[in-house]
Structures are given as C-alpha cells and as structure tokens.
Design a protein around this motif. Structure first.
Motif, PDB file in Angstrom:
ATOM      1  N   GLY A 162      15.537 178.315  29.778  1.00  0.00           N
ATOM      2  CA  GLY A 162      15.836 178.557  31.175  1.00  0.00           C
ATOM      3  C   GLY A 162      15.810 180.003  31.593  1.00  0.00           C
ATOM      4  N   GLY A 163      16.722 180.329  32.479  1.00  0.00           N
ATOM      5  CA  GLY A 163      16.801 181.679  32.993  1.00  0.00           C
ATOM      6  C   GLY A 163      17.649 182.600  32.122  1.00  0.00           C
ATOM      7  N   ARG A 164      18.025 182.151  30.942  1.00  0.00           N
ATOM      8  CA  ARG A 164      18.827 182.990  30.046  1.00  0.00           C
ATOM      9  C   ARG A 164      18.043 184.242  29.671  1.00  0.00           C
ATOM     10  NH1 ARG A 164      22.911 180.436  26.540  1.00  0.00           N
ATOM     11  NH2 ARG A 164      23.357 178.401  27.421  1.00  0.00           N
ATOM     12  N   GLN A 165      18.783 185.291  29.442  1.00  0.00           N
ATOM     13  CA  GLN A 165      18.181 186.549  29.006  1.00  0.00           C
ATOM     14  C   GLN A 165      18.587 186.806  27.554  1.00  0.00           C
ATOM     15  OE1 GLN A 165      16.036 188.294  31.005  1.00  0.00           O
ATOM     16  NE2 GLN A 165      16.334 186.527  32.342  1.00  0.00           N
ATOM     17  N   ARG A 188      15.631 169.959  33.669  1.00  0.00           N
ATOM     18  CA  ARG A 188      16.550 170.996  34.106  1.00  0.00           C
ATOM     19  C   ARG A 188      15.990 172.336  33.618  1.00  0.00           C
ATOM     20  NH1 ARG A 188      20.294 170.865  30.927  1.00  0.00           N
ATOM     21  NH2 ARG A 188      19.702 169.119  29.642  1.00  0.00           N
ATOM     22  N   PRO A 189      16.300 173.452  34.280  1.00  0.00           N
ATOM     23  CA  PRO A 189      15.801 174.752  33.821  1.00  0.00           C
ATOM     24  C   PRO A 189      16.171 175.033  32.360  1.00  0.00           C
ATOM     25  CG  PRO A 189      16.681 174.981  36.025  1.00  0.00           C
ATOM     26  CD  PRO A 189      17.011 173.576  35.574  1.00  0.00           C
ATOM     27  N   GLU A 190      17.289 174.496  31.909  1.00  0.00           N
ATOM     28  CA  GLU A 190      17.727 174.709  30.520  1.00  0.00           C
ATOM     29  C   GLU A 190      16.805 174.047  29.506  1.00  0.00           C
ATOM     30  OE1 GLU A 190      20.838 175.294  33.375  1.00  0.00           O
ATOM     31  OE2 GLU A 190      19.775 173.427  32.944  1.00  0.00           O
ATOM     32  N   GLN A 191      15.907 173.195  29.952  1.00  0.00           N
ATOM     33  CA  GLN A 191      14.978 172.534  29.037  1.00  0.00           C
ATOM     34  C   GLN A 191      13.648 173.281  28.917  1.00  0.00           C
ATOM     35  OE1 GLN A 191      15.714 168.647  31.173  1.00  0.00           O
ATOM     36  NE2 GLN A 191      15.371 167.886  29.089  1.00  0.00           N
ATOM     37  N   VAL A 192      13.435 174.258  29.776  1.00  0.00           N
ATOM     38  CA  VAL A 192      12.193 175.031  29.753  1.00  0.00           C
ATOM     39  C   VAL A 192      12.379 176.202  28.788  1.00  0.00           C
ATOM     40  CG1 VAL A 192      10.578 176.416  31.111  1.00  0.00           C
ATOM     41  CG2 VAL A 192      11.637 174.378  32.120  1.00  0.00           C
ATOM     42  N   VAL A 193      11.570 176.230  27.746  1.00  0.00           N
ATOM     43  CA  VAL A 193      11.689 177.265  26.716  1.00  0.00           C
ATOM     44  C   VAL A 193      10.710 178.396  26.998  1.00  0.00           C
ATOM     45  CG1 VAL A 193      11.420 177.762  24.251  1.00  0.00           C
ATOM     46  CG2 VAL A 193      12.472 175.612  24.987  1.00  0.00           C
ATOM     47  N   THR A 223       0.651 170.181  39.024  1.00  0.00           N
ATOM     48  CA  THR A 223      -0.245 169.923  40.152  1.00  0.00           C
ATOM     49  C   THR A 223      -0.136 171.022  41.201  1.00  0.00           C
ATOM     50  OG1 THR A 223       1.452 168.562  41.198  1.00  0.00           O
ATOM     51  CG2 THR A 223      -0.190 167.421  39.818  1.00  0.00           C
ATOM     52  N   GLN A 224       0.861 171.898  41.053  1.00  0.00           N
ATOM     53  CA  GLN A 224       1.065 173.019  41.967  1.00  0.00           C
ATOM     54  C   GLN A 224       1.324 174.273  41.147  1.00  0.00           C
ATOM     55  OE1 GLN A 224       4.327 172.064  44.549  1.00  0.00           O
ATOM     56  NE2 GLN A 224       3.721 169.934  44.685  1.00  0.00           N
ATOM     57  N   PRO A 225       1.074 175.443  41.728  1.00  0.00           N
ATOM     58  CA  PRO A 225       1.369 176.689  41.013  1.00  0.00           C
ATOM     59  C   PRO A 225       2.859 176.784  40.670  1.00  0.00           C
ATOM     60  CG  PRO A 225       0.077 177.125  42.992  1.00  0.00           C
ATOM     61  CD  PRO A 225       0.481 175.690  43.044  1.00  0.00           C
ATOM     62  N   VAL A 226       3.150 177.452  39.556  1.00  0.00           N
ATOM     63  CA  VAL A 226       4.525 177.634  39.100  1.00  0.00           C
ATOM     64  C   VAL A 226       4.827 179.119  39.084  1.00  0.00           C
ATOM     65  CG1 VAL A 226       6.087 177.375  37.141  1.00  0.00           C
ATOM     66  CG2 VAL A 226       4.497 175.539  37.704  1.00  0.00           C
ATOM     67  N   ASN A 227       5.902 179.508  39.780  1.00  0.00           N
ATOM     68  CA  ASN A 227       6.263 180.918  39.851  1.00  0.00           C
ATOM     69  C   ASN A 227       7.636 181.224  39.280  1.00  0.00           C
ATOM     70  OD1 ASN A 227       3.857 181.808  41.289  1.00  0.00           O
ATOM     71  ND2 ASN A 227       4.659 180.578  42.969  1.00  0.00           N
ATOM     72  N   SER A 228       8.328 180.191  38.766  1.00  0.00           N
ATOM     73  CA  SER A 228       9.658 180.417  38.204  1.00  0.00           C
ATOM     74  C   SER A 228       9.993 179.297  37.225  1.00  0.00           C
ATOM     75  CB  SER A 228      10.709 180.459  39.310  1.00  0.00           C
ATOM     76  OG  SER A 228      10.869 179.176  39.882  1.00  0.00           O
ATOM     77  N   VAL A 229      11.004 179.556  36.418  1.00  0.00           N
ATOM     78  CA  VAL A 229      11.504 178.531  35.499  1.00  0.00           C
ATOM     79  C   VAL A 229      11.991 177.324  36.288  1.00  0.00           C
ATOM     80  CG1 VAL A 229      13.379 178.017  33.867  1.00  0.00           C
ATOM     81  CG2 VAL A 229      12.082 180.139  33.641  1.00  0.00           C
ATOM     82  N   GLU A 230      12.644 177.577  37.420  1.00  0.00           N
ATOM     83  CA  GLU A 230      13.172 176.492  38.243  1.00  0.00           C
ATOM     84  C   GLU A 230      12.040 175.607  38.779  1.00  0.00           C
ATOM     85  OE1 GLU A 230      16.051 179.556  37.646  1.00  0.00           O
ATOM     86  OE2 GLU A 230      14.074 179.743  38.556  1.00  0.00           O
ATOM     87  N   GLU A 231      10.965 176.218  39.251  1.00  0.00           N
ATOM     88  CA  GLU A 231       9.819 175.441  39.734  1.00  0.00           C
ATOM     89  C   GLU A 231       9.187 174.637  38.607  1.00  0.00           C
ATOM     90  OE1 GLU A 231       6.965 177.889  41.758  1.00  0.00           O
ATOM     91  OE2 GLU A 231       8.409 178.537  43.269  1.00  0.00           O
ATOM     92  N   ALA A 232       9.047 175.257  37.446  1.00  0.00           N
ATOM     93  CA  ALA A 232       8.478 174.543  36.292  1.00  0.00           C
ATOM     94  C   ALA A 232       9.343 173.341  35.944  1.00  0.00           C
ATOM     95  CB  ALA A 232       8.359 175.481  35.096  1.00  0.00           C
ATOM     96  N   GLY A 288      -0.768 176.510  33.780  1.00  0.00           N
ATOM     97  CA  GLY A 288      -0.586 175.262  34.512  1.00  0.00           C
ATOM     98  C   GLY A 288      -0.397 174.044  33.641  1.00  0.00           C
ATOM     99  N   VAL A 289      -0.244 174.251  32.334  1.00  0.00           N
ATOM    100  CA  VAL A 289      -0.083 173.133  31.408  1.00  0.00           C
ATOM    101  C   VAL A 289       1.072 173.455  30.470  1.00  0.00           C
ATOM    102  CG1 VAL A 289      -1.218 171.688  29.659  1.00  0.00           C
ATOM    103  CG2 VAL A 289      -2.576 172.721  31.495  1.00  0.00           C
ATOM    104  N   ALA A 290       1.919 172.452  30.207  1.00  0.00           N
ATOM    105  CA  ALA A 290       3.058 172.636  29.306  1.00  0.00           C
ATOM    106  C   ALA A 290       3.022 171.584  28.207  1.00  0.00           C
ATOM    107  CB  ALA A 290       4.367 172.528  30.080  1.00  0.00           C
ATOM    108  N   ILE A 291       3.720 171.887  27.138  1.00  0.00           N
ATOM    109  CA  ILE A 291       3.919 170.938  26.048  1.00  0.00           C
ATOM    110  C   ILE A 291       5.356 170.444  26.136  1.00  0.00           C
ATOM    111  CG2 ILE A 291       4.071 170.655  23.533  1.00  0.00           C
ATOM    112  CD1 ILE A 291       1.181 171.016  24.562  1.00  0.00           C
ATOM    113  N   MET A 292       5.531 169.142  26.154  1.00  0.00           N
ATOM    114  CA  MET A 292       6.853 168.521  26.176  1.00  0.00           C
ATOM    115  C   MET A 292       7.085 167.939  24.778  1.00  0.00           C
ATOM    116  SD  MET A 292       7.379 168.575  29.659  1.00  0.00           S
ATOM    117  CE  MET A 292       8.379 167.245  30.247  1.00  0.00           C
ATOM    118  N   MET A 293       8.266 168.207  24.241  1.00  0.00           N
ATOM    119  CA  MET A 293       8.571 167.685  22.910  1.00  0.00           C
ATOM    120  C   MET A 293      10.075 167.694  22.676  1.00  0.00           C
ATOM    121  SD  MET A 293       7.176 170.991  20.673  1.00  0.00           S
ATOM    122  CE  MET A 293       6.973 170.051  19.201  1.00  0.00           C
TER     123      MET A 293
END
Length: 160
Positions: free
Chosen positions: A67-70, A43-48, A27-36, A135-140
């Motif tokens: 997450g923020g892993r490199q 948790r950021p670790e769940q964002v692929v 519903t809002q812009p996303v500029n980082s893994v943390e915001e997403a 602005g759209v993600a898939i959760m699984m």
C-alpha cells in the motif's frame, strides 16, 4: 486462453516455475496505489510495491512493502547494519531489474538481488504486484510469493 505472446514477462516466469497466480489487466490508467487497488477489487494494503535501494556502487536490494506504507530508513539501516543507503534512480532501477518503475517485480531479475519482505506483505492473504508491463498486475497469494522467493528475509521495514 492466454498465449505466451499475451502474457507479461513475470507471468511467463511464474508459469514456467508452476507458481499459482493470475494476470490482471487494467482498463484505465493507474496513477496511485489507491486507483490500482480499486480497479483490482483490492484494498490498498494488498498492492505490493517493489522499491529498489542502492547500498554501494553496484550493490542493490529490493524491499517489498504494501500500500501507501513508506520504508523506514532507520529500520532498514539498522537491519542491514549500514549507516548509508539511497533509493535507486529511475535509470538504476531499469538497469538492475530490467523493469521500468511502476512495473518492477522480484521475479525475472537479470542478476540475483537481495529481497526483503515487509511483514505487511505476509499479513495479507492475496496480494498484487508488478508484472514487468505497464497496466498489468500479477495477483497471487502471499504464501505463494514467499515460497517462490524462498529463501526470503521478512522483517518490519515500514515507517510508523
């Protein structure tokens, strides 16, 4: 109820393959893994993140990492048995995935691409990833991701 016109490209592909998932619309812009992660109640670790590398002129591969892993260049080069590789440019990512950076997914690629999954993805029960639409993600569940990508290569690709 969603209609096909309402769904992002990746959701249509997953629906057709009967792979369990759900669509999350920011519903809002996303500029980082943390915001997403915050907006998705994760948790950021769940964002692929789906990161594309160029191996040669027309050879690419994708690494899925959380997450923020490199990605560790050293670990990736060692795993691939290559001394040289580069990150794909924004234009290359669009050309080889059909998706803009920030929306990239391992599903619906125009051509087959080797996909490596970092162990960090497997370690999470539920993950979220690109849907092919801003602005759209898939959760699984990560197990459903692995089953859908089968066969898949899982390894340690993150920097310490």
């Amino acid at each position: 109820m969603n209609t096909p016109d309402d769904l992002p490209p990746v959701a249509l592909i997953l629906d057709a393959r009967q792979i369990p998932h759900r669509v999350f619309r920011h519903t809002q812009p996303v500029n980082s893994v943390e915001e997403a992660a915050t907006q998705r109640s994760q948790r950021p670790e769940q964002v692929v993140r789906s990161i594309v590398f160029r191996l040669e002129q027309d050879e690419y591969l994708m690494v899925l990492i959380t997450g923020g892993r490199q990605v560790s260049w050293k670990a990736l080069r060692r795993y691939l048995g290559r001394s040289r590789l580069t990150m794909a440019s924004e234009d290359e990512v669009l050309k080889v995935t059909g998706y803009h950076i920030g929306t990239v997914s391992p599903f619906g690629l125009p051509q087959a691409m080797r996909i490596l999954v970092d162990q960090s993805v497997v370690d999470e029960v539920e993950i979220s990833l690109g849907s092919g639409e801003r602005g759209v993600a898939i959760m699984m569940k990560s197990k459903d991701l692995l089953n859908a990508l089968n066969p898949v290569e899982v390894g340690e690709f993150a920097a310490e």
